[in-house]
Design a protein around this motif. Sequence first.
Motif, PDB file in Angstrom:
ATOM      1  N   GLU A 277       4.436  36.567  -0.780  1.00 27.66           N
ATOM      2  CA  GLU A 277       3.167  37.017  -0.025  1.00 27.66           C
ATOM      3  C   GLU A 277       2.287  36.089   0.805  1.00 27.66           C
ATOM      4  OE1 GLU A 277       1.118  39.474  -2.845  1.00 27.66           O
ATOM      5  OE2 GLU A 277       2.693  40.908  -3.223  1.00 27.66           O
ATOM      6  N   ASN A 278       2.158  34.969  -0.071  1.00 25.78           N
ATOM      7  CA  ASN A 278       1.635  33.849   0.652  1.00 25.78           C
ATOM      8  C   ASN A 278       1.905  33.211   2.321  1.00 25.78           C
ATOM      9  OD1 ASN A 278      -0.774  34.040  -1.263  1.00 25.78           O
ATOM     10  ND2 ASN A 278       0.288  32.585  -2.609  1.00 25.78           N
ATOM     11  N   THR A 279       3.274  32.902   2.086  1.00 22.70           N
ATOM     12  CA  THR A 279       4.235  32.474   2.981  1.00 22.70           C
ATOM     13  C   THR A 279       4.117  33.489   3.959  1.00 22.70           C
ATOM     14  OG1 THR A 279       6.251  33.153   2.229  1.00 22.70           O
ATOM     15  CG2 THR A 279       5.361  30.832   1.683  1.00 22.70           C
ATOM     16  N   SER A 280       4.182  34.724   3.873  1.00 17.77           N
ATOM     17  CA  SER A 280       4.442  35.882   4.756  1.00 17.77           C
ATOM     18  C   SER A 280       2.937  36.113   5.483  1.00 17.77           C
ATOM     19  CB  SER A 280       4.520  37.160   4.209  1.00 17.77           C
ATOM     20  OG  SER A 280       6.099  37.228   3.483  1.00 17.77           O
ATOM     21  N   ALA A 281       1.756  35.856   4.911  1.00 12.50           N
ATOM     22  CA  ALA A 281       0.734  35.785   5.556  1.00 12.50           C
ATOM     23  C   ALA A 281       0.465  34.782   6.623  1.00 12.50           C
ATOM     24  CB  ALA A 281      -0.404  35.723   4.580  1.00 12.50           C
ATOM     25  N   ILE A 282       1.219  33.501   6.499  1.00 11.03           N
ATOM     26  CA  ILE A 282       1.204  32.509   7.221  1.00 11.03           C
ATOM     27  C   ILE A 282       2.136  33.108   8.532  1.00 11.03           C
ATOM     28  CG2 ILE A 282       1.801  29.997   7.717  1.00 11.03           C
ATOM     29  CD1 ILE A 282       0.928  29.576   4.773  1.00 11.03           C
ATOM     30  N   ILE A 283       3.260  33.275   8.191  1.00  8.49           N
ATOM     31  CA  ILE A 283       4.307  33.603   9.446  1.00  8.49           C
ATOM     32  C   ILE A 283       3.696  34.852  10.163  1.00  8.49           C
ATOM     33  CG2 ILE A 283       6.460  34.851   9.533  1.00  8.49           C
ATOM     34  CD1 ILE A 283       6.788  31.965   9.011  1.00  8.49           C
ATOM     35  N   GLU A 284       2.956  35.681   9.335  1.00 10.98           N
ATOM     36  CA  GLU A 284       2.378  36.924  10.300  1.00 10.98           C
ATOM     37  C   GLU A 284       1.227  36.290  11.104  1.00 10.98           C
ATOM     38  OE1 GLU A 284       3.536  39.846  10.615  1.00 10.98           O
ATOM     39  OE2 GLU A 284       5.170  39.338   9.257  1.00 10.98           O
ATOM     40  N   TYR A 285       0.559  35.411  10.530  1.00 14.03           N
ATOM     41  CA  TYR A 285      -0.703  34.902  11.569  1.00 14.03           C
ATOM     42  C   TYR A 285       0.107  33.880  12.647  1.00 14.03           C
ATOM     43  CZ  TYR A 285      -4.368  31.947  13.271  1.00 14.03           C
ATOM     44  OH  TYR A 285      -5.174  31.327  14.230  1.00 14.03           O
ATOM     45  N   ILE A 286       1.135  33.453  12.534  1.00  7.11           N
ATOM     46  CA  ILE A 286       1.961  32.630  13.455  1.00  7.11           C
ATOM     47  C   ILE A 286       2.547  33.678  14.656  1.00  7.11           C
ATOM     48  CG2 ILE A 286       3.811  31.147  14.260  1.00  7.11           C
ATOM     49  CD1 ILE A 286       3.297  29.470  11.758  1.00  7.11           C
ATOM     50  N   PHE A 287       3.024  35.038  14.041  1.00  9.02           N
ATOM     51  CA  PHE A 287       3.616  35.861  14.775  1.00  9.02           C
ATOM     52  C   PHE A 287       2.752  36.490  15.709  1.00  9.02           C
ATOM     53  CE2 PHE A 287       7.825  36.816  12.268  1.00  9.02           C
ATOM     54  CZ  PHE A 287       8.421  35.534  12.734  1.00  9.02           C
ATOM     55  N   SER A 288       1.448  36.610  14.931  1.00  4.82           N
ATOM     56  CA  SER A 288       0.377  37.486  15.758  1.00  4.82           C
ATOM     57  C   SER A 288       0.087  36.748  17.063  1.00  4.82           C
ATOM     58  CB  SER A 288      -0.993  37.722  14.760  1.00  4.82           C
ATOM     59  OG  SER A 288      -1.441  36.463  14.779  1.00  4.82           O
ATOM     60  N   ILE A 294       2.909  36.603  24.382  1.00  2.00           N
ATOM     61  CA  ILE A 294       3.734  37.389  25.226  1.00  2.00           C
ATOM     62  C   ILE A 294       3.064  38.782  26.120  1.00  2.00           C
ATOM     63  CG2 ILE A 294       5.474  39.146  24.590  1.00  2.00           C
ATOM     64  CD1 ILE A 294       6.802  37.596  22.392  1.00  2.00           C
ATOM     65  N   ILE A 295       2.112  39.400  25.304  1.00  2.62           N
ATOM     66  CA  ILE A 295       1.377  40.609  25.815  1.00  2.62           C
ATOM     67  C   ILE A 295       0.577  39.810  26.970  1.00  2.62           C
ATOM     68  CG2 ILE A 295      -0.544  42.260  25.624  1.00  2.62           C
ATOM     69  CD1 ILE A 295       0.870  42.747  22.669  1.00  2.62           C
ATOM     70  N   ASP A 296       0.053  38.739  26.659  1.00  2.58           N
ATOM     71  CA  ASP A 296      -0.987  38.348  27.839  1.00  2.58           C
ATOM     72  C   ASP A 296      -0.077  37.865  29.064  1.00  2.58           C
ATOM     73  OD1 ASP A 296      -3.057  38.359  26.341  1.00  2.58           O
ATOM     74  OD2 ASP A 296      -3.336  36.086  25.679  1.00  2.58           O
ATOM     75  N   TYR A 297       1.201  37.222  28.871  1.00  8.30           N
ATOM     76  CA  TYR A 297       2.038  36.995  29.794  1.00  8.30           C
ATOM     77  C   TYR A 297       2.353  38.198  30.792  1.00  8.30           C
ATOM     78  CZ  TYR A 297       6.034  35.195  32.464  1.00  8.30           C
ATOM     79  OH  TYR A 297       6.893  34.731  33.434  1.00  8.30           O
ATOM     80  N   GLN A 298       3.074  39.394  29.806  1.00 10.16           N
ATOM     81  CA  GLN A 298       3.405  40.337  30.323  1.00 10.16           C
ATOM     82  C   GLN A 298       2.223  41.168  31.327  1.00 10.16           C
ATOM     83  OE1 GLN A 298       4.942  42.397  26.935  1.00 10.16           O
ATOM     84  NE2 GLN A 298       6.912  41.438  27.179  1.00 10.16           N
ATOM     85  N   THR A 299       1.111  40.966  30.905  1.00  6.42           N
ATOM     86  CA  THR A 299      -0.223  41.541  31.629  1.00  6.42           C
ATOM     87  C   THR A 299      -0.279  40.748  32.801  1.00  6.42           C
ATOM     88  OG1 THR A 299      -0.861  42.478  29.280  1.00  6.42           O
ATOM     89  CG2 THR A 299      -2.326  42.353  31.560  1.00  6.42           C
ATOM     90  N   LYS A 300      -0.289  39.340  32.719  1.00  5.25           N
ATOM     91  CA  LYS A 300      -0.477  38.673  33.866  1.00  5.25           C
ATOM     92  C   LYS A 300       0.303  38.737  35.070  1.00  5.25           C
ATOM     93  CE  LYS A 300      -2.111  34.001  34.771  1.00  5.25           C
ATOM     94  NZ  LYS A 300      -2.199  32.596  34.343  1.00  5.25           N
ATOM     95  N   TYR A 301       1.618  38.715  34.681  1.00  2.00           N
ATOM     96  CA  TYR A 301       2.625  38.597  35.668  1.00  2.00           C
ATOM     97  C   TYR A 301       3.572  39.888  35.858  1.00  2.00           C
ATOM     98  CZ  TYR A 301       1.881  33.604  35.497  1.00  2.00           C
ATOM     99  OH  TYR A 301       1.162  32.478  35.768  1.00  2.00           O
ATOM    100  N   ASN A 302       3.525  40.994  34.810  1.00  5.48           N
ATOM    101  CA  ASN A 302       4.246  42.120  34.955  1.00  5.48           C
ATOM    102  C   ASN A 302       5.637  41.757  34.821  1.00  5.48           C
ATOM    103  OD1 ASN A 302       4.464  44.983  35.002  1.00  5.48           O
ATOM    104  ND2 ASN A 302       4.860  44.937  37.168  1.00  5.48           N
TER     105      ASN A 302
END
Length: 373
Positions: A277-288, A294-302
């Motif tokens: 659970e502790n390691t998953s919290a770190i991984i999830e933060y990085i994944f977020s 990714i979303i910022d890039y897709q929004t900016k460049y379509n």
Amino acid sequence: MKEFLNNIIKSIKDYFNKREESVLGIDISSSSIKVVQLKKKRGRAILETYGEISLGAYADVENGRATKLSTQKTAEALADLLRESKVTAKKCGVAVPLSSSLLKIIKIPAVSEKQLKEIVPIEARKYIPVPMTEVLLDWNVIPKETSYSEDGEVQKADKIEVMIVAIHKEIINMYTDVLSQNNLESSFFEIELFATTRSVLSRGIKPIMIFDFGVSTTKLYIVEEGVIRESHIVNRGSQDLTLALSKSLGISFDEAEGSKRTTGLTKKTDSEEDASENTSAIIEYIFSEVERTIIDYQTKYNKSIVKIVLTGGGVLLKNIVDKTSEKFKIEVELANPFKKVEAPAFLEEILKKAGPEFAVAVGVALRKLEEIE
């Protein structure tokens, strides 16, 4: 006539000697130093030797933790690595951490090359938080997609995109001192992300994310048509996972480092479930942060990211490829920079496994090799 023939013979000898000259790529990170020595033969990059040394012992901390060594200690560690790896090359290139540099894409009016030299330094001051006298500044105009008017004529752009790159002179001076103490001569200092891109990507036009999972930080780069469009640093790294495991399981840092690579993100016992659970919290933060980038890039460049390439020592975490693929629903692969060099067949699996950790050093060595062509 004799002198003329001697000059021709000398030129031929110089040509072939130059083509087989050995070069060295050096990657000095917060937790280790890595080197890769290459030479070119018959148009192919040949791997001569490579090696890595952990810096923990030089800072009296566990291997796998980030350190901040003095110039003298760094030079000592490099000397030990060069000796153990049987490095013979004296000419090299060196990677500079992204954290010690600044990379920014700016838009400026479309002007002549001469005017660029005047405008870019002025614009760069807006983004560089230290006096310009303290940094080395470089820039490159990013090629723009050709656009056409309704009658088919090429439209001239009012604005152009310029990538500005600034490296603090303090880090350059430190690295220069380290090299000097080891009788090495560097012709360039390159920000690590450019070296990584060179070694782990093939030519392509579709956007790809490089997910560089380091010890203290995670770097995210989005590359399109060979151009780095976005870069982002996440202040979490593999040592955070190790520390979480160590604390949760009540084991040493070294034991947790081993467990991380063999057990990964799986869980079996209650204590391992807490640790997971502790390691998953770190991984999830990085994944977020990955998802936001990714979303910022897709929004900016379509445009959509078509693949994620995992690199850095942290991606040796068991199950990381499956976990990343499951999260983002796109193709994920481990970086294999050694596939761009020729090496004995019996080393293939070893090099493939070590590849993610050596992406920067391989990329620097490949650039250095291009210089002597």
